[in-house]
Motif scaffolding. Structure first.
Motif, PDB file in Angstrom:
ATOM      1  N   ASN A  37     -15.013 -10.702  25.314  1.00 29.83           N
ATOM      2  CA  ASN A  37     -14.457 -11.424  24.171  1.00 29.83           C
ATOM      3  C   ASN A  37     -14.247 -10.504  22.987  1.00 29.83           C
ATOM      4  OD1 ASN A  37     -14.447 -13.836  25.593  1.00 29.83           O
ATOM      5  ND2 ASN A  37     -16.506 -14.426  24.891  1.00 29.83           N
ATOM      6  N   ARG A  38     -15.131  -9.532  22.775  1.00 24.72           N
ATOM      7  CA  ARG A  38     -14.981  -8.612  21.649  1.00 24.72           C
ATOM      8  C   ARG A  38     -13.859  -7.614  21.892  1.00 24.72           C
ATOM      9  NH1 ARG A  38     -20.701  -8.710  21.548  1.00 24.72           N
ATOM     10  NH2 ARG A  38     -20.777  -6.816  22.804  1.00 24.72           N
ATOM     11  N   SER A  39     -13.670  -7.130  23.064  1.00 25.53           N
ATOM     12  CA  SER A  39     -12.672  -6.102  23.349  1.00 25.53           C
ATOM     13  C   SER A  39     -11.300  -6.678  23.628  1.00 25.53           C
ATOM     14  CB  SER A  39     -13.109  -5.254  24.556  1.00 25.53           C
ATOM     15  OG  SER A  39     -13.148  -6.061  25.723  1.00 25.53           O
ATOM     16  N   GLY A  40     -11.213  -7.938  24.076  1.00 25.96           N
ATOM     17  CA  GLY A  40      -9.932  -8.528  24.416  1.00 25.96           C
ATOM     18  C   GLY A  40      -9.416  -8.086  25.766  1.00 25.96           C
ATOM     19  N   HIS A  41     -10.201  -7.329  26.525  1.00 30.76           N
ATOM     20  CA  HIS A  41      -9.802  -6.842  27.850  1.00 30.76           C
ATOM     21  C   HIS A  41     -10.971  -7.004  28.812  1.00 30.76           C
ATOM     22  CE1 HIS A  41      -6.028  -5.037  26.450  1.00 30.76           C
ATOM     23  NE2 HIS A  41      -6.717  -4.785  25.348  1.00 30.76           N
ATOM     24  N   PRO A  59     -15.147   5.974  32.118  1.00 36.11           N
ATOM     25  CA  PRO A  59     -14.468   5.974  33.421  1.00 36.11           C
ATOM     26  C   PRO A  59     -14.583   7.331  34.093  1.00 36.11           C
ATOM     27  CG  PRO A  59     -13.078   5.035  31.684  1.00 36.11           C
ATOM     28  CD  PRO A  59     -14.258   5.650  31.028  1.00 36.11           C
ATOM     29  N   ASP A  60     -14.643   7.315  35.395  1.00 36.85           N
ATOM     30  CA  ASP A  60     -14.717   8.584  36.106  1.00 36.85           C
ATOM     31  C   ASP A  60     -13.313   9.161  36.242  1.00 36.85           C
ATOM     32  OD1 ASP A  60     -15.136   6.945  39.345  1.00 36.85           O
ATOM     33  OD2 ASP A  60     -13.479   6.986  37.921  1.00 36.85           O
ATOM     34  N   VAL A  61     -13.226  10.355  36.845  1.00 35.14           N
ATOM     35  CA  VAL A  61     -11.937  11.030  36.950  1.00 35.14           C
ATOM     36  C   VAL A  61     -10.953  10.216  37.758  1.00 35.14           C
ATOM     37  CG1 VAL A  61     -10.805  13.140  37.717  1.00 35.14           C
ATOM     38  CG2 VAL A  61     -13.085  13.242  36.687  1.00 35.14           C
ATOM     39  N   GLY A  62     -11.444   9.496  38.778  1.00 37.58           N
ATOM     40  CA  GLY A  62     -10.550   8.683  39.594  1.00 37.58           C
ATOM     41  C   GLY A  62     -10.174   7.390  38.912  1.00 37.58           C
ATOM     42  N   PHE A  63     -10.885   7.019  37.823  1.00 37.34           N
ATOM     43  CA  PHE A  63     -10.613   5.867  37.006  1.00 37.34           C
ATOM     44  C   PHE A  63     -10.965   4.539  37.646  1.00 37.34           C
ATOM     45  CE2 PHE A  63      -7.886   9.013  35.127  1.00 37.34           C
ATOM     46  CZ  PHE A  63      -8.222   8.892  33.805  1.00 37.34           C
ATOM     47  N   GLY A  64     -10.923   4.341  38.925  1.00 41.08           N
ATOM     48  CA  GLY A  64     -11.148   3.015  39.494  1.00 41.08           C
ATOM     49  C   GLY A  64     -10.134   2.071  38.879  1.00 41.08           C
ATOM     50  N   ASP A  65     -10.609   1.049  38.186  1.00 42.54           N
ATOM     51  CA  ASP A  65      -9.669   0.164  37.496  1.00 42.54           C
ATOM     52  C   ASP A  65      -9.424   0.643  36.063  1.00 42.54           C
ATOM     53  OD1 ASP A  65     -12.044  -2.495  36.739  1.00 42.54           O
ATOM     54  OD2 ASP A  65     -12.097  -0.354  36.346  1.00 42.54           O
ATOM     55  N   GLY A  66     -10.119   1.720  35.613  1.00 41.24           N
ATOM     56  CA  GLY A  66      -9.834   2.328  34.321  1.00 41.24           C
ATOM     57  C   GLY A  66     -10.283   1.533  33.133  1.00 41.24           C
ATOM     58  N   SER A  67     -11.055   0.511  33.284  1.00 42.17           N
ATOM     59  CA  SER A  67     -11.428  -0.311  32.145  1.00 42.17           C
ATOM     60  C   SER A  67     -12.613   0.295  31.422  1.00 42.17           C
ATOM     61  CB  SER A  67     -11.757  -1.733  32.602  1.00 42.17           C
ATOM     62  OG  SER A  67     -12.795  -1.702  33.559  1.00 42.17           O
ATOM     63  N   VAL A  68     -12.715  -0.024  30.098  1.00 37.96           N
ATOM     64  CA  VAL A  68     -13.784   0.499  29.264  1.00 37.96           C
ATOM     65  C   VAL A  68     -14.442  -0.653  28.547  1.00 37.96           C
ATOM     66  CG1 VAL A  68     -14.343   2.088  27.394  1.00 37.96           C
ATOM     67  CG2 VAL A  68     -12.472   2.634  28.944  1.00 37.96           C
ATOM     68  N   ALA A  69     -15.776  -0.622  28.468  1.00 38.52           N
ATOM     69  CA  ALA A  69     -16.493  -1.712  27.816  1.00 38.52           C
ATOM     70  C   ALA A  69     -16.523  -1.521  26.317  1.00 38.52           C
ATOM     71  CB  ALA A  69     -17.916  -1.785  28.341  1.00 38.52           C
ATOM     72  N   ALA A  70     -16.533  -2.618  25.610  1.00 37.24           N
ATOM     73  CA  ALA A  70     -16.696  -2.566  24.153  1.00 37.24           C
ATOM     74  C   ALA A  70     -18.166  -2.495  23.818  1.00 37.24           C
ATOM     75  CB  ALA A  70     -16.069  -3.797  23.508  1.00 37.24           C
ATOM     76  N   SER A  71     -18.498  -1.976  22.625  1.00 35.38           N
ATOM     77  CA  SER A  71     -19.886  -1.820  22.229  1.00 35.38           C
ATOM     78  C   SER A  71     -20.475  -3.136  21.788  1.00 35.38           C
ATOM     79  CB  SER A  71     -19.989  -0.801  21.095  1.00 35.38           C
ATOM     80  OG  SER A  71     -21.298  -0.742  20.634  1.00 35.38           O
ATOM     81  N   ARG A  72     -21.743  -3.303  22.078  1.00 37.47           N
ATOM     82  CA  ARG A  72     -22.433  -4.502  21.664  1.00 37.47           C
ATOM     83  C   ARG A  72     -23.248  -4.267  20.390  1.00 37.47           C
ATOM     84  NH1 ARG A  72     -27.210  -7.452  25.126  1.00 37.47           N
ATOM     85  NH2 ARG A  72     -27.636  -9.108  23.647  1.00 37.47           N
ATOM     86  N   PRO A  99      -9.750  -0.125  23.732  1.00 35.82           N
ATOM     87  CA  PRO A  99     -10.055   0.303  25.112  1.00 35.82           C
ATOM     88  C   PRO A  99      -8.821   0.655  25.916  1.00 35.82           C
ATOM     89  CG  PRO A  99     -11.443  -1.551  24.510  1.00 35.82           C
ATOM     90  CD  PRO A  99     -10.459  -1.372  23.387  1.00 35.82           C
ATOM     91  N   TRP A 100      -7.752  -0.128  25.742  1.00 40.25           N
ATOM     92  CA  TRP A 100      -6.547   0.174  26.519  1.00 40.25           C
ATOM     93  C   TRP A 100      -5.877   1.460  26.038  1.00 40.25           C
ATOM     94  CZ3 TRP A 100      -2.156   0.044  23.469  1.00 40.25           C
ATOM     95  CH2 TRP A 100      -2.249  -0.701  22.277  1.00 40.25           C
ATOM     96  N   GLN A 101      -6.064   1.832  24.767  1.00 44.14           N
ATOM     97  CA  GLN A 101      -5.560   3.117  24.304  1.00 44.14           C
ATOM     98  C   GLN A 101      -6.375   4.260  24.891  1.00 44.14           C
ATOM     99  OE1 GLN A 101      -5.851   2.179  20.090  1.00 44.14           O
ATOM    100  NE2 GLN A 101      -3.619   2.219  19.890  1.00 44.14           N
ATOM    101  N   VAL A 102      -7.691   4.048  25.005  1.00 40.38           N
ATOM    102  CA  VAL A 102      -8.548   5.053  25.625  1.00 40.38           C
ATOM    103  C   VAL A 102      -8.141   5.252  27.081  1.00 40.38           C
ATOM    104  CG1 VAL A 102     -10.918   5.624  26.250  1.00 40.38           C
ATOM    105  CG2 VAL A 102     -10.432   4.547  24.033  1.00 40.38           C
ATOM    106  N   ARG A 103      -7.833   4.154  27.781  1.00 41.46           N
ATOM    107  CA  ARG A 103      -7.396   4.279  29.179  1.00 41.46           C
ATOM    108  C   ARG A 103      -6.113   5.096  29.272  1.00 41.46           C
ATOM    109  NH1 ARG A 103      -8.809  -1.252  29.312  1.00 41.46           N
ATOM    110  NH2 ARG A 103      -6.606  -1.869  29.277  1.00 41.46           N
ATOM    111  N   SER A 104      -5.197   4.897  28.304  1.00 40.99           N
ATOM    112  CA  SER A 104      -3.947   5.655  28.320  1.00 40.99           C
ATOM    113  C   SER A 104      -4.209   7.147  28.143  1.00 40.99           C
ATOM    114  CB  SER A 104      -3.022   5.153  27.199  1.00 40.99           C
ATOM    115  OG  SER A 104      -2.665   3.804  27.402  1.00 40.99           O
ATOM    116  N   ILE A 105      -5.144   7.489  27.286  1.00 40.20           N
ATOM    117  CA  ILE A 105      -5.476   8.896  27.078  1.00 40.20           C
ATOM    118  C   ILE A 105      -6.068   9.503  28.340  1.00 40.20           C
ATOM    119  CG2 ILE A 105      -6.989  10.461  25.790  1.00 40.20           C
ATOM    120  CD1 ILE A 105      -6.731   8.574  23.402  1.00 40.20           C
TER     121      ILE A 105
END
Length: 307
Positions: A37-41, A59-72, A99-105
């Motif tokens: 809810n906080r991250s929107g993703h 995320p690891d080098v292979g990314f998996g699904d590439g998602s990143v958690a927001a901080s609590r 988070p989605w910008q971090v995934r793009s980077i």
């Protein structure tokens, strides 16, 4: 203990364990939903710290699904130097990126992309101009990966900054000595006046202004009318002049006004005095005129001719 009692006790223990596990997994699921809810993703990689708080999952080098958690922990974005080529997800999120910008980077870097100059970071998808201007001063890219033309421009800017500093250094004119020719205060400009010891830009301007008001100087002592004027500068000066005779009783108003030692008001008063009292016979007759002070009369007296 009877067999039935042992079965009942085992059932109660199993029930307690089941309820405990159910509550534990429900609490885990609730924490993940709050992070979503906080991250929107969606969040797929959440790690738990020693204190029980949830942090960022890198995320690891292979990314998996590439998602990143927001901080609590609720900390606001902070600004600090970072290298977009090496910064991890925690660093990028702390800077206020989504988070989605971090995934793009991460995806850009994983495909061999490299930020060679700070302007390259402005191309990040979804990055607004205001965000880039906020982050740009903190972008640090290693020289070995920076574009060669950028390194060259940076060196040129450093040289340009040093050169104006040298040009801005104030150059003081070489001062005169008593053996040099004296400066004529009736003709000298400010540059020449500033070569006199004790005379700087301020006094040079004041000398020129006073000369414009008086039209010419008769004696160098007239400069003492300037407040705080250094008397030590007077020996370096002279007031050469070749004023025409001041024929007080025969000159017209136009001729009197053109004389270097008179202004319009004084010329008009002389004409008025001649009209009302007849020819002027002495300097004491002119003392009746308000436009002449005793100093001014003594100044022009050597040049007056009474006919």
């Amino acid at each position: 203990m009877r067999e039935s009692d042992r079965k009942a006790l085992a059932f109660v223990v199993l029930l307690i364990v089941s309820v405990t596990l159910t509550l534990y997994f429900a609490r885990q699921h609730s924490a993940v939903e709050r992070a979503n809810n906080r991250s929107g993703h969606p969040v797929s990689a959440v790690k738990r710290g020693n204190g029980g708080a949830y942090g960022y999952a890198q995320p690891d080098v292979g990314f998996g699904d590439g998602s990143v958690a927001a901080s609590r922990d609720g900390l606001a974005a902070r600004l600090f130097p970072f290298d977009p080529n090496t910064a991890d997800s925690t660093t990028l999120l702390r800077l206020g990126l989504k988070p989605w910008q971090v995934r793009s980077i991460y995806k850009y870097r994983a495909h061999g992309g490299c930020f060679r100059k700070p302007e390259d970071f402005a191309r990040l998808y979804g990055l607004t101009l205001a965000q880039y201007r906020r982050l740009e001063p903190y972008i640090r890219i290693k020289p070995e990966v920076m574009a060669a033309d950028v390194v060259g421009r940076t060196a040129e800017r450093r040289v340009e900054k040093r050169e104006p500093a040298r040009e801005q250094r104030r150059s003081y004119p070489e001062k005169l000595t008593l053996d040099d020719a004296k400066v004529d205060i009736n003709t000298a400009d400010t540059a020449l006046l500033m070569r006199i010891p004790g005379i700087g830009p301020y006094f040079a301007r004041r000398i020129v202004e006073l000369r414009q008001r008086r039209k010419a100087f008769v004696e160098v002592d007239e400069l003492l009318a300037i407040r705080n004027f250094p008397e030590t500068a007077l020996p370096y000066m002279t007031a050469s002049h070749s004023f025409p005779p001041l024929r007080i009783n025969s000159m017209t108003l136009k001729e009197l006004q053109a004389h270097p030692l008179l202004n319009y008001t004084q010329s008009r008063d002389i004409i008025a005095l001649r009209r009302t009292s007849g020819p002027i016979r002495s300097v004491s007759d002119m003392a009746l005129l308000r436009s002449f002070s005793p100093d001014q009369l003594s100044r022009i007296a050597p040049f007056i001719v009474f006919e």
